[in-house]
Design a protein around this motif. Structure first.
Motif, short mmCIF file in Angstrom:
data_model
loop_
_atom_site.label_atom_id
_atom_site.label_comp_id
_atom_site.label_asym_id
_atom_site.label_seq_id
_atom_site.Cartn_x
_atom_site.Cartn_y
_atom_site.Cartn_z
N LEU A 210 6.60 47.77 -15.28
CA LEU A 210 7.66 47.13 -14.49
C LEU A 210 7.06 46.59 -13.19
O LEU A 210 6.11 47.16 -12.66
CB LEU A 210 8.75 48.14 -14.15
CG LEU A 210 9.55 48.75 -15.31
CD1 LEU A 210 10.50 49.84 -14.79
CD2 LEU A 210 10.34 47.69 -16.08
N ASP A 211 7.61 45.50 -12.68
CA ASP A 211 7.26 45.04 -11.34
C ASP A 211 7.86 46.01 -10.32
O ASP A 211 8.81 46.74 -10.64
CB ASP A 211 7.83 43.63 -11.09
CG ASP A 211 6.89 42.53 -11.60
OD1 ASP A 211 5.96 42.85 -12.35
OD2 ASP A 211 7.11 41.36 -11.23
N SER A 212 7.38 45.95 -9.11
CA SER A 212 7.77 46.95 -8.12
C SER A 212 8.95 46.51 -7.24
O SER A 212 9.17 47.06 -6.18
CB SER A 212 6.56 47.28 -7.24
OG SER A 212 5.95 46.08 -6.79
N HIS A 213 9.69 45.49 -7.69
CA HIS A 213 10.89 45.04 -6.95
C HIS A 213 11.97 44.72 -7.98
O HIS A 213 12.35 43.57 -8.16
CB HIS A 213 10.55 43.82 -6.11
CG HIS A 213 9.50 42.97 -6.76
ND1 HIS A 213 8.17 43.08 -6.49
CD2 HIS A 213 9.60 42.04 -7.74
CE1 HIS A 213 7.49 42.26 -7.25
NE2 HIS A 213 8.34 41.61 -8.03
N ILE A 214 12.37 45.76 -8.68
CA ILE A 214 13.32 45.60 -9.79
C ILE A 214 14.44 46.62 -9.66
O ILE A 214 14.36 47.54 -8.86
CB ILE A 214 12.62 45.77 -11.17
CG1 ILE A 214 11.87 47.11 -11.23
CG2 ILE A 214 11.68 44.63 -11.45
CD1 ILE A 214 12.56 48.20 -11.89
N GLY A 345 17.03 43.86 -13.32
CA GLY A 345 17.04 42.83 -12.29
C GLY A 345 15.67 42.75 -11.62
O GLY A 345 14.97 43.75 -11.52
N HIS A 346 15.31 41.57 -11.18
CA HIS A 346 13.99 41.35 -10.56
C HIS A 346 14.16 40.38 -9.39
O HIS A 346 14.89 39.40 -9.50
CB HIS A 346 13.05 40.76 -11.61
CG HIS A 346 11.74 40.26 -11.07
ND1 HIS A 346 11.49 38.92 -10.82
CD2 HIS A 346 10.61 40.91 -10.73
CE1 HIS A 346 10.26 38.79 -10.36
NE2 HIS A 346 9.69 39.97 -10.30
N ILE A 347 13.53 40.67 -8.29
CA ILE A 347 13.57 39.73 -7.16
C ILE A 347 12.51 38.66 -7.40
O ILE A 347 11.31 38.96 -7.39
CB ILE A 347 13.28 40.43 -5.81
CG1 ILE A 347 14.23 41.63 -5.63
CG2 ILE A 347 13.45 39.44 -4.66
CD1 ILE A 347 14.00 42.40 -4.34
N PHE A 348 12.95 37.44 -7.65
CA PHE A 348 12.02 36.31 -7.80
C PHE A 348 11.75 35.78 -6.40
O PHE A 348 12.67 35.41 -5.68
CB PHE A 348 12.62 35.23 -8.68
CG PHE A 348 12.71 35.63 -10.13
CD1 PHE A 348 11.68 35.36 -11.00
CD2 PHE A 348 13.82 36.30 -10.61
CE1 PHE A 348 11.74 35.74 -12.34
CE2 PHE A 348 13.91 36.70 -11.94
CZ PHE A 348 12.87 36.41 -12.80
N ARG A 349 10.49 35.74 -6.05
CA ARG A 349 10.14 35.35 -4.68
C ARG A 349 9.48 33.99 -4.67
O ARG A 349 8.77 33.63 -5.60
CB ARG A 349 9.21 36.41 -4.09
CG ARG A 349 9.91 37.77 -4.05
CD ARG A 349 8.97 38.90 -3.84
NE ARG A 349 7.92 38.98 -4.84
CZ ARG A 349 7.03 39.95 -4.88
NH1 ARG A 349 7.08 40.90 -3.98
NH2 ARG A 349 6.10 39.97 -5.81
N GLY A 350 9.74 33.28 -3.61
CA GLY A 350 9.19 31.93 -3.50
C GLY A 350 7.68 31.92 -3.37
O GLY A 350 7.01 31.00 -3.82
MN MN Z 1 7.65 40.17 -9.50
#
Ligand code: MN
Ligand code: UD2
Length: 564
Positions: A210-214, A345-350
């Motif tokens: 997992l990504d660390s902002h989910i 859910g995942h934070i998609f960052r610019g």
């Molecule tokens: Mn990510």
């Protein structure tokens, strides 16, 4: 939470809002380590007598956050959070710590509730009682603390404990002092090798990355493990939903989305074609075959991951590893699925909130070139042709040694990329040539021909082999294995064996006036001043001349164009 003493209660879900900003706290850095936060779990073996060996049950709800005490908390229930007027500046000032609304993230409870966005039938679906256990692996570099905590909490709060063997945190050499975890890397490894470091110590039967902002949603885990349990070569991905980088709201995504790629190996989402949905009478809860995974979130049988040779450890920092593992899985006998009943859910960052040790673009290019060289066969020309020509020019980039990766592909007896395109992603547009057939010259009103090492013009005739040319993705103007090029200080037109690494054999084929309209000129890429291929006015041969949009002897048409 104000001190370490309270931290041990986290798993008992007594607390929330761990990171509510506290102006009284003298040392914001005195944060507990992950080890302190997560007490050892009581291990329940999947096949112990307390768990039935066969039979099935409804997916467990396992969500202790659904009726939170702090109903009024900021961002509760996944709702949009608002930054008060007097905090706007602070919010802006902290944005770059994570390239999302870091200020809000700290206001929101780390164990907030989010809406159950699963398709309706998901809560009724059955899974096996004896599912395999999983190790959940988070790797991170300089992750925003509150977000990392929320990620971990969402796993703890919404996973059946007996299936969760452990959570492994791999700190990829963060520069922030507070981020010491169980498994820090000795130096910056990049997410690929950091994940491998996590996998190396994992004891679960399944690895879940997992990504660390989910934030894992209700019932997310069992449907993933169910697929792996049904067939260990299935690699299961949750639906990736969106946590808004601006207001931190939890946003549901459309149904029937799958991961795909466009040339040159650019990941994207697309909706499953209508006819596929109809033909298979698909419900919105059915697993979706997925040509390429997004990369961050998936469950894979641990032993199978190693049988597949894991990731190419030569991939650096970020990017391309999702292509690599996707092609490897499909071409070597596995499958990738998106499981609509599992949602995260995942934070998609610019922007990436961390530094790349080397230039980002170069890093990703190099990774992709490694993938292309090992997995794409002849289709790698489409990869290079769609914008990566420069990687072929000598001494531009060292993509490293690929012997092990090529050997691995042989050892696993993997199928060809052609097979992958035909069977996994038939909707992909992948013609190896861009234009084909006779090459008509508008001025000479004749067609180009090549015989016995000489170029000349002849009356157009589709049945004549010597008049058939290709314009390929390598931008070769090619008759069988012979390529037209230019050579020497006097820029003479030459004929040579085709060679991808030679820029003097490449020709752009486009209109000088409307680059997207009629395809006309053949422009050499070799020279600083662009020159065009021109028919001799007497029609006996070809030469190079300064490009002139009005000159009909510089206008060329192929019989057939695959793309423009
Ligand atoms: Mn990510
Ligand atoms: C997507 C994937 C990501 C990865 C990437 C391509 C999703 C949701 N995310 O980009 O998992 O496949 O595409 O490579 O599918 N990290 C490190 N060390 C590094 C760089 C990153 O540990 O040197 C961590 C990072 O903290 C994060 C994870 O790796 O937890 C993924 O990185 P990202 O979130 O920046 O990637 P993302 O979501 O833009």
């Amino acid at each position: 939470l104000k001190g370490k003493d309270n931290m041990v209660n986290l798993v008992e879900k007594q607390n929330n809002a761990v990171n509510k900003s506290d102006p009284d706290r003298p040392d914001q850095k005195a944060q507990p380590t992950m080890k302190e936060l997560i007490p050892p779990r009581v291990e329940i073996k999947a096949n112990s007598s307390s768990v039935r060996k066969s039979g099935m049950h409804k997916v467990m709800h396992m969500d202790v956050t659904q009726s939170p005490r702090d109903k009024g908390a900021v961002g509760q229930f996944g709702l949009a959070a608002v930054v008060p007027k007097d905090k706007q500046e602070e919010m802006r000032g902290r944005w770059n710590e994570g390239h999302f609304n870091v200020y809000l993230s700290e206001q929101i409870p780390v164990d907030r509730a989010i809406p159950d966005t699963r398709p309706q039938m998901c809560s009724e679906s059955l899974v096996h009682d004896n599912l395999p256990t999983t190790s959940v692996i988070f790797c991170f570099v300089d992750e925003v603390w509150s977000t990392l905590l929320r990620s971990v909490h969402s796993v703890l709060n919404r996973s059946p404990p007996h299936l969760l063997k452990e959570i492994i945190l791999v700190d990829d050499f963060s520069t922030k002092v507070s981020q010491s975890s169980d498994h820090p890397t000795e130096e910056r490894q990049g997410l690929i090798r950091a994940r491998l470091a996590g996998a190396a110590v994992a004891a679960g039967e399944v690895l879940t990355f997992l990504d660390s902002h989910i934030e894992c949603n209700v019932g997310w885990l069992e449907p993933l493990l169910e697929r792996v349990y049904m067939d260990r070569r299935k690699v299961a991905c949750p639906v990736i939903e969106v946590i808004s980088d601006k207001d931190m709201s939890y946003v549901l995504v459309d149904n029937f989305q799958r991961g795909i790629f466009k040339w040159p190996l650019v990941f994207g989402w697309n909706t499953l074609p209508e006819e596929v949905i109809k033909k298979n009478k698909m419900k919105d809860s059915d697993p979706i075959r997925c040509p390429v995974m997004a990369g961050g979130l998936f469950s894979i049988d641990r032993k199978y991951f190693y049988e597949l040779g894991t990731y190419d450890p030569g991939l650096e920092v970020w990017g391309g590893e999702n292509m690599e593992i996707s092609f490897k899985i499909w071409m070597c006998g596995g499958e990738i699925e998106i499981i609509p009943c599992s949602r995260v859910g995942h934070i998609f960052r610019g922007e990436n909130p961390y530094k790349f040790p080397k230039d980002k673009q170069k890093t990703v290019e190099r990774n992709l070139a490694r993938v292309a060289e090992v997995w794409l066969d002849e289709y790698k020309e489409l990869f290079y042709g769609h914008g990566y020509h420069h990687l072929l020019d000598k001494n531009v980039i060292d993509i490293g040694n690929l012997t092990d990766q090529i050997k691995l592909r042989e050892k696993l007896k993997c199928k060809s990329f052609k097979w992958y395109l035909e069977n996994v992603y038939p909707e992909m547009d992948a013609p190896l040539v861009r234009a084909q057939g006779l090459v008509f010259n508008v001025g000479a009103r004749k067609c180009l021909a090549l015989e016995k090492g000489v170029l000349f013009f002849a009356t157009c005739d589709l049945t004549m082999q010597n008049q058939l040319f290709n314009h390929t993705w390598m931008r070769h103007l090619q008759h069988q294995q012979t390529c037209i090029g230019i050579r020497g200080p006097r820029e003479r037109v030459t004929l040579e064996p085709c060679d991808n690494a030679e820029p003097h054999l490449r020709w752009l084929h486009k209109s000088l006036i409307l680059s997207s309209a009629l395809v006309e000129h053949l422009i050499t890429e070799q020279l600083s001043q662009r020159n065009c291929l021109e028919a001799d006015t007497l029609g006996e041969g070809v030469h190079l001349n300064v490009c002139n949009p009005g000159n009909p002897f510089q206008k060329w048409h192929f019989t057939h164009y695959y793309t423009k």
